[in-house]
Design an enzyme around this catalytic site. Structure first.
Site, short mmCIF file in Angstrom:
data_model
loop_
_atom_site.label_atom_id
_atom_site.label_comp_id
_atom_site.label_asym_id
_atom_site.label_seq_id
_atom_site.Cartn_x
_atom_site.Cartn_y
_atom_site.Cartn_z
N GLY A 138 8.81 14.29 2.12
CA GLY A 138 9.29 13.16 1.35
C GLY A 138 8.25 12.77 0.31
N GLY A 186 12.34 9.32 -14.34
CA GLY A 186 13.20 8.85 -13.26
C GLY A 186 12.76 7.50 -12.72
N LEU A 199 14.85 17.73 -4.42
CA LEU A 199 13.41 17.86 -4.16
C LEU A 199 13.09 17.54 -2.70
CD1 LEU A 199 10.44 18.17 -5.10
CD2 LEU A 199 10.50 15.75 -5.76
N THR A 200 13.54 16.40 -2.20
CA THR A 200 13.18 15.91 -0.87
C THR A 200 13.71 16.81 0.24
OG1 THR A 200 13.16 13.65 -1.69
CG2 THR A 200 13.31 13.93 0.70
N GLU A 209 12.46 7.84 -5.61
CA GLU A 209 11.62 8.26 -6.74
C GLU A 209 10.14 7.97 -6.47
OE1 GLU A 209 13.29 10.09 -8.34
OE2 GLU A 209 14.88 9.28 -9.59
N PRO A 237 13.61 17.32 4.86
CA PRO A 237 13.44 16.53 6.08
C PRO A 237 11.97 16.23 6.41
CG PRO A 237 15.13 18.18 6.41
CD PRO A 237 14.54 18.45 5.06
#
Length: 388
Positions: free
Chosen positions: A130, A242, A124-125, A364, A127
């Site tokens: 976030g 999560g 998912l993340t 998370e 650069p």
């Protein structure tokens, strides 16, 4: 209201504890020191069902409740935080494939993911995306009966050593935000997928963390999870569980730190008496135990809310993640203080507990984001009656 574990939960706990003490605990320090990703040991966990705890039975999963899975993960984390945390991530990503994958995709990927023979990373993340995950830019463009994936991901656990990737990519415009994001399952060795270096980290050294680049990666249409535009919804649903997982692995590590501190206070003497006789340290241990019990119960409450699809489940999961990870890091840090200089040495596990639990306050969703989610809900009319 019964806070005791039922017969099944006790059996899960005992099995996970035996596995942690037999397979994880004796090796955790070496895995950390040598940056070893213990694939064979994770496969052994898969043989016990720990790699598919809450995936449905129709793909071979155990279909456990999230509360039950949290009990297992806590015990595994007593043995090795980083390995237990990766197992939790694998469970989350597999659950997404099992629930929203096409029949073709499930048949292709699930059998070996369920057993732990193959592992999956959650991507998912990015650069520049976030905490603001809805701004991600990795794209998936339709091309006939295929999708072409381009972009990059960052901070991906297991990347370069796993076999499958669950990837969030944009099928809509940037202006659509979260509504333009879709989810895909992609073979980790697909042509056009490449990996960065294993990032040097403070903790979690027993699992690799790498960036991933996608350059004209062509995948068949049936690798789409659900429908176009549903990916962000799936990602957030996955993160509810999560966050419980990350919270409970932090609690498990803090429990190990508490146990080590109790033993050390009986073994170590200063000024002619055992450390256990110093009231300042007695009070410190009491606070550690009290706060850890509170954190554990909050995690299990959040699991209960998620299991029962409570309308405020996301809020409870955020509260549990923020509280439990903050408390667990504090407990590990206090354990180091009790151990003094010995706690700072790698010969003892305490410094690893401190390093490993620190990241739980970040991933998370940072704990600042958790507070944002909770405050956003608690400011709504009637929330103080509902959230209690």
């Amino acid at each position: 209201m019964d806070f005791n574990l039922n017969e099944d939960q006790t059996a899960y706990q005992e099995a996970a504890r035996a596995f942690a003490e037999g397979e994880l605990m004796p090796n955790a320090a070496a895995w950390d020191e040598e940056k070893i990703f213990p694939l064979e040991t994770i496969a052994k966990a898969g043989e016990m069902g720990f790699c598919a705890m809450y995936s449905p039975e129709d793909v071979g999963g155990m279909d456990m409740k999230r509360t039950d899975a949290a009990i297992v993960l806590e015990e595994l984390a007593r043995g090795c935080t980083a390995t237990a945390a990766f197992i939790s991530i694998h469970n989350m990503a597999l659950w997404m494939i099992a629930n929203w994958g096409t029949e073709q995709a499930k048949a292709e990927f699930c059998p070996r993911l369920v057993t732990g023979e193959h592992l999956v990373s959650y991507c998912l993340t990015e650069p520049n995306a976030g905490s603001d995950a809805a701004s991600l830019r990795t794209s998936a463009q339709k091309d006939g009966d295929s999708y072409i994936i381009n972009g990059g991901k960052m901070f991906i656990s297991g990347a370069g050593s796993t076999n499958v990737l669950v990837v969030m990519a944009r099928t809509g415009s940037q202006e659509e935000g979260a509504k333009g994001i879709s989810a895909f399952v992609i073979p980790a060795d697909a042509e056009g997928v490449s990996y960065g270096k294993n990032e040097p980290k403070l903790g979690w050294n027993a699992q690799p963390t790498r960036a991933i680049s996608f350059e004209n990666v062509r995948i068949p249409q049936h690798y789409l999870l659900g429908k176009e535009g549903e990916g962000f919804k799936f990602a957030m649903m996955g993160l509810d569980g999560g966050r419980i997982n990350i919270a409970t692995t932090a609690v498990g590590t803090a429990q190990a730190a508490l146990e080590a501190s109790q033993r050390y206070m009986h073994e170590r003497s200063q000024f002619g008496k055992s450390l256990a006789n110093f009231q300042a340290l007695q009070f410190k241990l009491a606070d550690m135990a009290t706060e850890l019990v509170a954190a554990r119960q909050m995690v299990r409450l959040a699991g209960f809310k998620l299991d029962n699809n409570h309308p405020d489940k996301t809020t409870y999961c955020a509260m549990a993640k923020q509280f439990a990870t903050d408390v667990s890091f504090k407990v590990c840090n206090e354990a180091m203080q009790i151990h003094g200089g010995y706690g700072y040495l790698r010969e003892y596990p305490i410094e690893r507990y401190v390093r490993d639990t620190r990241v739980h306050q970040i991933l998370e969703g940072t704990n600042e984001v958790m507070r944002m989610l909770v405050s956003r809900r608690i400011l709504q009319d009637g929330a103080t009656e509902s959230i209690r």
